[in-house]
Every structure is written in C-alpha cells, then in structure tokens.
Write an enzyme that holds these catalytic residues in place. Structure first.
Site, short mmCIF file in Angstrom:
data_model
loop_
_atom_site.label_atom_id
_atom_site.label_comp_id
_atom_site.label_asym_id
_atom_site.label_seq_id
_atom_site.Cartn_x
_atom_site.Cartn_y
_atom_site.Cartn_z
N GLN A 63 0.84 -1.20 0.00
CA GLN A 63 0.00 0.00 0.00
C GLN A 63 0.88 1.25 0.00
O GLN A 63 1.28 1.72 -1.04
CB GLN A 63 -0.96 -0.04 1.18
N ASP A 64 1.19 1.79 1.18
CA ASP A 64 2.15 2.90 1.19
C ASP A 64 3.32 2.50 2.09
O ASP A 64 3.25 1.51 2.80
CB ASP A 64 1.49 4.23 1.59
N PRO A 65 4.41 3.26 2.06
CA PRO A 65 5.61 2.85 2.78
C PRO A 65 5.40 2.81 4.30
O PRO A 65 4.49 3.46 4.83
CB PRO A 65 6.63 3.93 2.42
#
Length: 224
Positions: A63-65
C-alpha cells in the site's frame, strides 16, 4: 529528471511529464521541505531501480511505505538492515517457512527478491512520518497503475501477489491471459489468520513460473 538506470526510463518517460505527475512533484517538494517524509528522497523509486521491467517475474503489491524512522527504503514490505522486522513481514516469513520450509531470517531486507525479478511495488510511494496513507490521492496511484499496465503487456508470464483489498482492486488492470494473480487477505496481524496463513502463494508462484519455463524464485532471505 528521474534516472532509474534501466528500461523503466524509456517506458515511463512520458508519464513523468504528465500534468498529474508534475503536480505530484510540486506536492512532494513542499512535503520534503516542510515535513518528515519516508522513504529518503533518493529511495522513492528503488523498486524500479532494482528490478527492470524486462526482468519482472513476480509483483508483490503493497500500500504505502512504512511510516516509522529508518524503516522504508522504497521496496514494499522490506525494511532497511538493522531495523526490527515489522509484523506483516513476520507473517510473510512464517508463511514462507510453512510453505517452503524457508528459515526465518534475522532481518527484513528483501533486496535478494528484487534482484531475482520480484518487483516490490507500493501503490503509493511516499508517506508522512507517523501518518499512514497521508500521501494517498496525490497522484501516485495513477503512476503505479500505469506501471502495472506496462507489466500486464509483457509477453513473458508474471505472477501478481495481491494481498488485501487495496491490492485486489488492481485485478481489473490484469487482462493478459499469460499472467496469473493470487489473492488473499493482507498479511497484517489484523487479518493474516483469515486466509493469508496457509495460502501457499510462494510455492504456487514457483510452480506457475516453472510450468512456463521460467526459473523459480529462491525465496530464502539470508540472515545477516
């Protein structure tokens, strides 16, 4: 100018001049100047730098970091050396152990996968410190969808591992019958027991690659 050092430069050159990307770039400039943002500016595109399009055999979509200090370095699920292994990655290692008898390593540094053609791609490539999803909806999703579409056009078979609802949304971009996708819930502790544990995606991936005459992935991450 972004330099990726492989075939992605040519494949994405038009994308980096699109209005949405130029707007995203301005947003990121301001964010990096005024906020704490992960990963380091020079690590944002590491997934593409480490794994050229021509070499992609597997895509693991995140998804995101990670938004904690020192964790993110541009590869989905991976953390830098010397950083505690996050819970989702612990579950990935546990599934690997149960599926392929891989030893559980003492680090979460997944470069060895990237070097073998596993594209470790987040759908959003940056995040504010301590604020999950804070850079969602700024334009990254358009770029990463384009990356998935480019891989979808490849002649050589690719396995897409889509864990969690966000990742499963990308199924609609996969129209090439040469490729395959395996889906499950996310490996996060909140959901892993509802279908990630026991999914055997790693052995299934290698089976698919071998059936198509492609060298399988050695999933063992070495301890440091």
């Amino acid at each position: 100018m972004i330099k990726l050092g492989n075939d992605w430069d040519e494949l994405l050159k038009d994308e980096f001049n699109q209005p949405y990307y130029l707007t995203l770039r301005q947003f990121l400039k301001k964010e990096y100047q005024t906020k704490k943002v992960f990963p380091d500016m020079y690590d944002i595109f590491n997934a593409l730098k480490y794994t050229a399009c021509k070499d992609v055999k597997v895509v693991i979509l995140g998804q995101d970091p990670y938004h904690g200090p020192g964790q993110a370095h541009g590869l989905s699920f991976s953390v830098q050396q010397g950083v505690q292994i996050p819970p989702s990655l612990q579950n990935i290692y546990l599934e690997l152990h149960n599926d392929l008898n891989c030893e559980i390593p003492n680090n979460g540094y997944l470069i060895r996968w990237a070097d073998q053609g596993v594209l470790l791609l987040n759908t959003v490539l940056t995040v504010r410190a301590g604020q999950a999803n804070s850079h969602r909806g700024q334009g990254w999703e358009i770029l990463t969808n384009r990356i998935i579409e480019i891989i979808n056009q490849k002649e050589e078979p690719v396995v897409f591992l889509l864990w969690g609802n966000n990742a499963k949304e990308k199924l609609q971009l996969l129209t090439n019958p040469k490729h395959t996708a395996f889906t499950s819930v996310h490996p996060s502790p909140l959901s892993a027991s509802r279908g990630f544990m026991g999914c055997k995606h790693f052995s299934k991936t290698n089976q698919f690659l071998e059936q198509n005459g492609v060298k399988p992935i050695d999933w063992q991450i070495p301890s440091i």
